[in-house]
Each structure stands twice: as C-alpha cells, then as structure tokens.
Design a protein around this motif. Structure first.
Motif, PDB file in Angstrom:
ATOM      1  N   SER A  57       6.652  13.604  -1.339  1.00 42.62           N
ATOM      2  CA  SER A  57       7.412  13.227  -0.156  1.00 42.62           C
ATOM      3  C   SER A  57       8.493  12.209  -0.521  1.00 42.62           C
ATOM      4  CB  SER A  57       6.475  12.616   0.886  1.00 42.62           C
ATOM      5  OG  SER A  57       7.226  12.047   1.944  1.00 42.62           O
ATOM      6  N   PRO A  58       9.746  12.468  -0.128  1.00 41.80           N
ATOM      7  CA  PRO A  58      10.823  11.518  -0.456  1.00 41.80           C
ATOM      8  C   PRO A  58      10.699  10.200   0.290  1.00 41.80           C
ATOM      9  CG  PRO A  58      11.619  13.251   1.011  1.00 41.80           C
ATOM     10  CD  PRO A  58      10.231  13.636   0.607  1.00 41.80           C
ATOM     11  N   GLU A  59       9.766  10.108   1.236  1.00 38.57           N
ATOM     12  CA  GLU A  59       9.592   8.876   2.000  1.00 38.57           C
ATOM     13  C   GLU A  59       8.732   7.848   1.281  1.00 38.57           C
ATOM     14  OE1 GLU A  59      11.308   8.250   4.778  1.00 38.57           O
ATOM     15  OE2 GLU A  59      12.237  10.176   4.296  1.00 38.57           O
ATOM     16  N   LEU A  60       8.148   8.237   0.149  1.00 38.55           N
ATOM     17  CA  LEU A  60       7.367   7.265  -0.608  1.00 38.55           C
ATOM     18  C   LEU A  60       8.277   6.141  -1.098  1.00 38.55           C
ATOM     19  CD1 LEU A  60       5.109   9.713  -2.646  1.00 38.55           C
ATOM     20  CD2 LEU A  60       4.339   8.103  -0.898  1.00 38.55           C
ATOM     21  N   PRO A  61       7.865   4.877  -0.973  1.00 39.78           N
ATOM     22  CA  PRO A  61       8.753   3.749  -1.321  1.00 39.78           C
ATOM     23  C   PRO A  61       9.303   3.824  -2.742  1.00 39.78           C
ATOM     24  CG  PRO A  61       6.834   2.964  -0.120  1.00 39.78           C
ATOM     25  CD  PRO A  61       6.584   4.412  -0.400  1.00 39.78           C
ATOM     26  N   PHE A  62       8.478   4.169  -3.711  1.00 39.28           N
ATOM     27  CA  PHE A  62       8.970   4.172  -5.099  1.00 39.28           C
ATOM     28  C   PHE A  62      10.000   5.281  -5.317  1.00 39.28           C
ATOM     29  CE2 PHE A  62       5.537   7.243  -5.458  1.00 39.28           C
ATOM     30  CZ  PHE A  62       5.984   8.159  -6.389  1.00 39.28           C
ATOM     31  N   LEU A  63       9.889   6.367  -4.567  1.00 40.45           N
ATOM     32  CA  LEU A  63      10.894   7.432  -4.680  1.00 40.45           C
ATOM     33  C   LEU A  63      12.190   7.032  -3.989  1.00 40.45           C
ATOM     34  CD1 LEU A  63       8.896  10.768  -4.276  1.00 40.45           C
ATOM     35  CD2 LEU A  63       9.848   9.747  -6.351  1.00 40.45           C
ATOM     36  N   LYS A  64      12.103   6.276  -2.917  1.00 43.45           N
ATOM     37  CA  LYS A  64      13.317   5.764  -2.271  1.00 43.45           C
ATOM     38  C   LYS A  64      14.075   4.835  -3.223  1.00 43.45           C
ATOM     39  CE  LYS A  64      12.016   5.957   2.636  1.00 43.45           C
ATOM     40  NZ  LYS A  64      11.811   5.146   3.863  1.00 43.45           N
ATOM     41  N   THR A  65      13.320   3.967  -3.905  1.00 42.33           N
ATOM     42  CA  THR A  65      13.946   3.060  -4.872  1.00 42.33           C
ATOM     43  C   THR A  65      14.590   3.841  -6.003  1.00 42.33           C
ATOM     44  OG1 THR A  65      12.295   1.364  -4.379  1.00 42.33           O
ATOM     45  CG2 THR A  65      13.527   1.118  -6.430  1.00 42.33           C
ATOM     46  N   TYR A  66      13.897   4.861  -6.483  1.00 39.80           N
ATOM     47  CA  TYR A  66      14.424   5.678  -7.574  1.00 39.80           C
ATOM     48  C   TYR A  66      15.668   6.441  -7.129  1.00 39.80           C
ATOM     49  CZ  TYR A  66      14.410   8.932 -11.535  1.00 39.80           C
ATOM     50  OH  TYR A  66      14.757   9.670 -12.640  1.00 39.80           O
ATOM     51  N   GLN A  67      15.649   6.959  -5.900  1.00 40.10           N
ATOM     52  CA  GLN A  67      16.809   7.685  -5.394  1.00 40.10           C
ATOM     53  C   GLN A  67      18.006   6.761  -5.234  1.00 40.10           C
ATOM     54  OE1 GLN A  67      16.960  11.096  -4.958  1.00 40.10           O
ATOM     55  NE2 GLN A  67      19.131  10.604  -4.808  1.00 40.10           N
ATOM     56  N   ASP A  68      17.758   5.521  -4.809  1.00 38.69           N
ATOM     57  CA  ASP A  68      18.841   4.539  -4.691  1.00 38.69           C
ATOM     58  C   ASP A  68      19.463   4.271  -6.054  1.00 38.69           C
ATOM     59  OD1 ASP A  68      20.390   2.375  -3.393  1.00 38.69           O
ATOM     60  OD2 ASP A  68      19.115   1.070  -4.619  1.00 38.69           O
ATOM     61  N   TYR A  69      18.619   4.168  -7.072  1.00 42.40           N
ATOM     62  CA  TYR A  69      19.130   3.970  -8.440  1.00 42.40           C
ATOM     63  C   TYR A  69      19.972   5.170  -8.890  1.00 42.40           C
ATOM     64  CZ  TYR A  69      18.841   4.679 -13.487  1.00 42.40           C
ATOM     65  OH  TYR A  69      19.137   4.984 -14.794  1.00 42.40           O
ATOM     66  N   LYS A  70      19.481   6.396  -8.625  1.00 41.53           N
ATOM     67  CA  LYS A  70      20.233   7.586  -9.044  1.00 41.53           C
ATOM     68  C   LYS A  70      21.542   7.718  -8.275  1.00 41.53           C
ATOM     69  CE  LYS A  70      17.125  10.852  -8.631  1.00 41.53           C
ATOM     70  NZ  LYS A  70      16.544  12.207  -8.766  1.00 41.53           N
ATOM     71  N   ASN A  71      21.555   7.282  -7.012  1.00 39.82           N
ATOM     72  CA  ASN A  71      22.805   7.316  -6.247  1.00 39.82           C
ATOM     73  C   ASN A  71      23.826   6.334  -6.816  1.00 39.82           C
ATOM     74  OD1 ASN A  71      21.736   9.230  -4.508  1.00 39.82           O
ATOM     75  ND2 ASN A  71      21.099   7.727  -2.968  1.00 39.82           N
ATOM     76  N   ALA A  72      23.330   5.197  -7.281  1.00 39.91           N
ATOM     77  CA  ALA A  72      24.232   4.188  -7.854  1.00 39.91           C
ATOM     78  C   ALA A  72      24.731   4.606  -9.227  1.00 39.91           C
ATOM     79  CB  ALA A  72      23.512   2.842  -7.942  1.00 39.91           C
TER      80      ALA A  72
END
Length: 877
Positions: A57-72
């Motif tokens: 699930s993309p709503e998991l906190p660690f995946l949100k953090t990882y997605q933010d890093y990949k977006n940056a």
C-alpha cells in the motif's frame, strides 16, 4: 437426531443437482460456450502489472518517505546500470564512451544516459579526486617513465619502442626505467605477441604499465529507460535496444568486452521472464501430475475426464473474474493457476468418488447424484468457505500484491465449488462414472482403522508431545528480508548485482537522507561518518575534491617533468616496412644476448618469455610486413590516447562547487534546494543482521532515512505483520465456519487440533532445514489453515452422517482426502521446478505443509475422534 449442520443446505443441494441432471446437456453446452467466450475476453483484456513498487500500500509511512525522495531525485529510480568489463582499461573506456554516445541518441528508448567518467570535467580534474597518497605514487611512476615517454612521444611506432627497449637493455642497472619498469613491459609485450600468433584480440595496455591499473577494467553507465507499464515487459524495448546497439558496436566477449545489465528495471524484466517460465512449466507439470494421480486414484477414465473438464472450466472462469474485477495479474497473483488446480480438483475428487460409490449401488443416476449431493455437498461448501477464508484473509492487509491474489484465489475457490456442483453433475449424468469404490472393498482401510483405534490413546498423547516440541522449535523461525534471494541467481541482472555487492566500492544498497541545506547536510554527514556501520558518506560537498592545494602542488611538480615531453609529441613519421623489420631483428638479437648467463637479463623470467614469444611470432608469420604492422598496432595503439589524457590532466585547476557539472550536482541537489546524503554501509547488508544494524544505526541519527535498505527492512516488517494479521483473521473466520457448520465446539476442536500439529511440524521442519519465510512463501501460513481444514471437515462431517458402528475410514471420504492431498502436493510441488527462488520456496513449503496435514488428518484425527467418542450417539444420522 438429524445431522445438525446448516439446516436446509442438504435438501437444497439435492434439489439443485436433480434440476441440473434434468437439463444436463443444456447445462454442459451452455457452460462450454460461455467458457469459450470468456477465453477470448480474458486473452484480450488481462494484463500483467510488473511494477514491484505497487505490491504494498502506498499509504505506508516509509513508502511515502521513499516516494518523496524519488520525486526529489527522479534520476535515482528505475535506473538500468550497464556494467562494462574490458580486457584492458583502454578497451573498457572505449566501449563505455562508444556505447554511452550511441544510447544518448535514442531518446525514444531512454530518458537519460549518464557516464560520469566520460565527462570532460574528469579528463581535466580527475586526478584531484584521487587519494593523495595514490596521487604521489602515480606522480613517481610518471616521472620514472619520462625517458620512455619522451622517446615514444616523438616516435610512437615499432622502431621507437624497440629502440628505447634496446637502450634500456644496454644501460642495464643504470636505467631507472629498466630497473622499475622493464619486467612489466617485457611481460606485456610477450603476452601481446603470443595473442597475435593465437589470433586473439589483445592490445597492450599502457595504462596498466604506467599506472599499475590492473583493476581499472570496469565501467558503469546509468540509463533511465522510458518504461511502459501497460506492456508485458515495461523495460523490454530499452533492454533490447542496449543489447542490439552493443552488438552493433562489437562489444562482445570475442572482442575483449563484456556488457551486462542490472538495476531494478533489468531485474524486474528478467524476474518476470523467470516467473512466467516457472509458472508455465509448473502449470503443465501440475496439470499432468494431477491428471495422473486422479486417474490412478479414481480408476475411471470417464470420471477423470469429467473432473478435469470441470477443473479447466473453473480455471478459465476464475481468470475471467480476475480480468473483470482487477484487470491484471501481479508478480504474486500470476501463480493463481497452480493454486486453483490444487484446490479446484479437491471438490471434483470428493464429489466424483462419492458419486462413483453411489452409481455402483443405484443405477438411477438422478437418485445417485441426489444422494451424492446430500452426503458430501455440505462438507464441500464448508471446505470452500474454509479455503476462501484463508485467501480472503489477505485482502485487508497492506500487502497489495497478496491482497489481489487473495481476491482472485478466494473467489476462485467459490467458482470451483459452483462448477463442481453444476457442471460436474451434469457431465456425470451424461457419461456416468464407471465402476467404483464400495464399502466392501475397504479391507485395508478398515484394518488400518482398527489399528489406529487400538492405539488411539498413545497416538493422541504422542502427537500432543510432538506438537509441543515442534511449536517450541518453531520459535526459531526466521524471516529473510532480502528480495534478491527470491530471484533467479542464474539471470544476468541478479548475478551481476550479487557480484557488485562483493565490491564495497559499489554496494547495491545505500541509505539516503534529505536535508534542507548544504550546511545541514554537511553537519549530519559528519555525525553519520562516526557510526561504525558506515563506511563513507557522500553528499553535495563531497563533489568538491579535498586537499586541493596539496594535490595541485603534486600535479604541478609532475607537470614540470612531463609537459615538455607531452608538448614535444608530434605523432612521429610513418615508419617503413624495412625499418620495422630491422628494428624487430635487432631487438630479438639484443634480448637473446641479454638473457645469456651473466648478462643483464639472465635472471629475468619475463625476458626469457619475450624471447620465446618473438621466436614463435617469427616462425608463425615469417616476420612479414603485414604481421609487423599489426604488431605495431597492438603494441602502440593505446599510447596516443594515454598521452592525450596526461596532457589534459596536467591542466587541473581548483574546483569549486559551481565548476562541478550539472549532471553530477543533480544527483545530490534537488530542484527545491534539498540536499541528498548517500550513506554507504561498512558491512555487506545482504546479511539480515547487518541490514538491521545499518538501518537502526543510521535512523538513530536521521529518523527520516530512506533508500533500499530502509524499504527492504520496513517491507519485511510490513509483510510479517500482514501475515500475522492474515493468519489470525483466517483462524478466526475458520473457527466461525466450523462452529456454523458443525454447531459443536468438540467438532471444531477435532478439525483444528490436527491442523495445529501440522503447523507446528511444518515450522520445526523449516528450522531444521534452514528454510526461512520470505516475501513469497509467507502465503503458506493462512493457506495452511484454509486448505488443511478442508480434509478435517470432510472426515468429521462424514463421520457424523454415518450409521452407528460403521467406521468412516471405510468410506470414500478418507480415500478422497488422500487423493486430494496427493493432487495438492502434485500441484503445489510443481512450483519447486521454477528457477524463480520465491516461487520455488512456495512449492517447497506448501509441499511440506500438506504432507504433515495429510498425516495428521489420516492418522491423528481418526485416533482423536475415537478417543473422544465422536460422533456421540445422539449426533449420528
């Protein structure tokens, strides 16, 4: 007392089957016509989602953090790493330059192509990034070779090389060059001459001679492919493009270059191929094994035909359901076909064997089918509910990949139930079942039952003790966090990644931390560098070389000696064939003389090898002009590029952050101003304990750390939690199903106790065999509850429906349980042949679990039923 199960189900099923029998031909034709239509629908619409990032699930906190890093830092994700190995530094460099340039032209295939060493910035300033001690050693080597370079810079030909070599031999110990460099040069020349005679591609490496760069033969190119997730292979076109262009550039082992691909897109590409091959092979083996086992067990071709036809129809209907409801398969749910075969055939076995028994007693097919439905129909429904509960337990978890598998397989079980209560009775009413089983043929089973009953107390107590011991040993079960160990190690991408992990300069897993400014990043970097588990830290400031003043002084001192030599390089005049021939014969004579006893080269093994190599060359080629011209190319082709790179390196200047190419800065500086910190592990974090230490230590300093190690660690925790949740849910739902259908706590206990024993034995066997849980085989936990309960349900419910004094082990139900277990083992066991280790581990673990379930059901359960006097007199039919 009448059988106290769900009250109207038995009669309703009987009426349903009678109605089906009355319209059997129409039912069969309609079902087959619908199946053909659903095949066309499924083939045209079912896709495969190979995006592994969508498995949780993309709503998991660690995946949100990882997605933010990949977006940056978009260049950090979905990168194919091209690993180029050459037989020399020059060949590797030429291959990397040529391939990166060709790939950069294909904007249709690649979003970006990055080869750091190919940037002009490093040609000029690369020496500033060397360790200062290594730079001093390099300077010393270059100064010592001034004599050699001075001569060859003006005469880069065979005559010039042989002249300077001859001069070195004549000077003997007076020549610093000869003392420090003559043996390596002689060895390289001998190797090159021998390669020419053997028609090999070797060209002498001057970088190895000058810089002792024996390990500088590998280059890395990073490319971001334009992925097409709607396609079966999102990176397929890009990967094929890289391979095709590599072949066009002759970057092949026969030419001294090896090109390999790794990185997440390449591994996902090969993993899908591995899964597809494994699933296809397993599906074929599964169907063949199931057909063979059913044929042997049922002893009736007609019954087998009806059972397998129903199975195939149910499989197609389930695939159509997946197409309509989900629209795609993921890397987990692609295995649903094998699961369906193992589960769907169970219903056919129980219904078919009972029908075979009834047909042998009653020639009226309608009445025989009615009796069959009344005898086993309710147990089939209860078993289907139990199995579906095991699958549906996946749905509420955060493990999206398994949640989709749960939906498909859970409804697949219900579809199989409907098919076996509809299509199978219709087919059997048309073709019959053939001769079958009767109670009178159950001599062996009855004898075994008597033996079990006579020792029921010992069996129950022994099983309890064994179960407790197994549960105690199961405490040592472990979870393997590393997804790399699920993949096929024989694939190029995985084998390359594993090889790179052994090289601490290029680890596969690094942690990333973001900071709002360079100052904050530098401050945190210093704290991270103090951690024992950290090897080094790279951030934006790391792109500016350290100790520049001292390094520039070393370069300046070196330039005083080399620049006049390099500037004097004229490329030389073309040498005539006669001059080459003369130089060749002269050097042969000098070397032969030099290796004589008492002479300067007498103790040099390399000189003796070169003398022998030159003799072989002369004998093989006759020292022809063409052969000598080729020798000149092989010995000196790599010299001019070396001189050119040295000229550029002597022009190094102070580097500031703004001087660093934007392609490099973008790796550590986001468009919003945030700075990336890349943390390299000191240990090999492919080991679980090392991974946990690395993540915990970095998070103690930077709680918001992300990157592959963090994602792997948190994913493992999420999956483990999901499996605990799924197992508890499956157990709770299973208990409710048992209480609803059996309406007896004792009956529910009889089903669950052997199941607990099988689970404990499975866990202890995993510990004994060092077989860990992983991201794939964790599905066994809830599945064991659902699948294992089915056999117990059939035995307990059939025993309750038997006449007093007639043991259930003499009926078709135990035989059906045995046959069902064997088909399940044959179905799931076929997964073991998959080259994908995750899929194979599912097959291995499920096979172990089903074997223990079978033993517990056919040995322990009858003993337990006899020990507790099940069914009691007021519970029998």
């Amino acid at each position: 007392m009448r059988n106290p199960v769900i009250w109207p189900l038995g009669p309703l099923l009987a009426r349903w089957v009678i109605a089906i029998q009355a319209h059997a031909l129409a039912v069969v034709l309609t079902a087959f016509a619908a199946t053909i239509a659903l095949v066309a629908y499924t083939v045209g619409n079912l896709g495969i989602n190979t995006d592994t990032t969508s498995m949780l699930s993309p709503e998991l906190p660690f995946l949100k953090t990882y997605q933010d890093y990949k977006n940056a830092f978009p260049r950090s994700g979905n990168v194919i790493t091209i690993v180029i190995d050459g037989d020399s530094p020059e060949r590797a460099e030429a291959a990397a330059m040529g391939l990166s340039g060709a790939l950069a032209q294909r904007r249709d295939l690649f979003d970006s192509v990055f080869y750091a060493r190919g940037l002009p910035f490093f040609s000029r300033n690369g020496l500033l990034y060397q360790d200062i001690d290594k730079l001093r050693e390099l300077s010393r080597r270059l100064v010592e070779t001034q004599f050699l370079l001075s001569t060859l810079a003006q005469n880069p030909n065979l005559a010039g090389l042989f002249d300077v070599l001859g001069l070195a031999i004549e000077k003997g110990g007076e020549s610093k060059f000869m003392a420090a460099r003559l043996d390596p040069l002689l060895a390289a020349m001998a190797k090159t001459a021998n390669a020419q005679v053997a028609n090999q591609t070797d060209v002498m490496s001057w970088r190895k001679l000058m810089f002792n760069a024996t390990d500088d033969t590998r280059r890395f190119i990073q490319v971001r492919p334009n992925l097409q997730f709607s396609a079966l292979q999102p990176a397929g076109n890009a990967i094929e493009g890289i391979r095709r262009i590599s072949r066009e550039l002759s970057l092949v082992p026969e030419k001294g270059v090896r090109v390999r691909l790794t990185g997440s897109p390449a591994m996902a590409h090969e993993e899908l191929n591995s899964v597809r091959r494994g699933a296809k092979l397993a599906g074929i083996i599964s169907f063949v094994l199931v057909a063979a086992i059913v044929l042997i067990g049922m002893r009736s071709f007609r019954l087998v035909l009806a059972t397998l036809a129903t199975l195939l129809v149910g499989l197609i209907w389930t695939a159509a359901f997946a197409t309509a409801v989900i629209g795609h398969l993921n890397l987990m749910s692609v295995a649903f076909a094998v699961l369906f075969i193992g589960l769907g055939v169970d219903f056919g076995i129980h219904f078919g064997l009972k029908a075979q028994e009834e047909f042998s007693r009653d020639k009226d097919r309608a009445r025989a089918l009615r009796n069959t439905a009344e005898a086993v129909g309710v147990a089939m429904i209860a078993s289907a509910c139990a199995a579906a509960a095991g699958f549906f337990a996946f749905v509420p978890t955060e493990y999206t990949g398994l949640s989709e598998l749960g939906i498909i397989s859970g409804f697949g079980v219900l579809i199989a139930l409907v098919a076996n209560l509809t299509i199978l009775p219709a087919i059997l009413s048309l073709i019959g079942t053939g001769s079958g089983w009767t109670y009178e043929k159950a001599g062996v089973a009855l004898a075994a039952t008597k033996l079990i009953h006579n020792h029921s107390r010992s069996l129950v107590v022994g099983s309890a003790v064994l179960g407790v011991a197994a549960l105690f040993l199961s405490q040592h079960l472990r979870f393997d966090y590393d997804p790399m160990r699920l993949r096929d190690p024989g694939t190029e991408s995985v084998a390359t990644a594993i090889e790179l992990t052994r090289d601490n300069d290029r680890p596969v897993y690094t942690i990333d931390v973001l900071r709002s400014s360079i100052a904050d990043a530098d401050l945190l970097s210093r704290r991270l560098e103090e951690l024992k588990v950290v090897d080094r830290v790279v951030t934006l400031s790391s792109l500016v070389p350290r100790d520049q003043a001292a390094k520039l002084d070393i370069i300046a001192d070196t330039s005083l000696f080399l620049t006049p030599v390099l500037l004097a390089s004229t490329g030389g005049k073309p040498v005539s064939p006669e001059a080459r021939q003369e130089a060749f014969e002269k050097i042969r004579s000098k070397i032969k003389a030099g290796i004589q006893p008492g002479q300067v080269l007498a103790m040099s093994a390399e000189a003796h090898r070169l003398a022998a190599a030159l003799d072989r060359f002369a004998a093989a080629t006759g020292s022809s002009p063409a052969a000598l011209a080729e020798m000149e190319r092989r010995l000196l082709a790599n010299l001019p590029p070396l001189l050119s790179s040295l000229r550029a390196a002597m022009e190094a200047e102070t580097v500031k952050l703004d001087d660093v190419p934007v392609e490099l800065r973008e790796l550590y500086l986001a468009t919003d101003g945030r700075v990336r910190i890349e943390v390299f592990p000191a240990e090999r974090v492919t080991e679980i304990a090392a991974l946990q230490r690395f993540v915990a230590a970095v998070r103690s300093v930077a709680a918001e750390a992300t990157g592959a190690p963090v994602v792997i660690f948190e994913t493992g925790n999420a999956v483990a939690a999901a499996m605990v949740q799924a197992s508890v849910t499956a157990f709770a739902v299973l208990a409710l199903v048992l209480l609803a259908f059996l309406r007896s706590v004792t009956g529910a206990f009889l089903v669950l106790a052997p199941l607990a024993l099988a689970g404990g034995l499975t866990g202890s066997t995993m510990v004994a065999l060092s077989l860990p849980f992983n991201f794939a085989n964790v599905i066994v936990l809830p599945l064991l509850l659902g699948l294992g309960a089915a056999s117990g349900i059939h035995l307990v419910m059939r025993a309750r429906g038997m006449r007093a004094g007639r043991p259930v082990m003499g009926e078709t139900t135990p035989r059906a349980v045995l046959l069902s277990a064997l088909t399940t083992i044959g179905s799931f066991g076929s997964l073991i042949v998959s080259s994908h280790r995750g899929t194979a581990s599912i097959g291995a673990l499920l096979t172990i679990a089903i074997v223990f379930t079978l033993v517990s059901t056919l040995l322990v359960l009858p003993a337990l039923m006899h020990w507790v006097s099940w069914p009691r007199p007021n519970q029998t039919a």
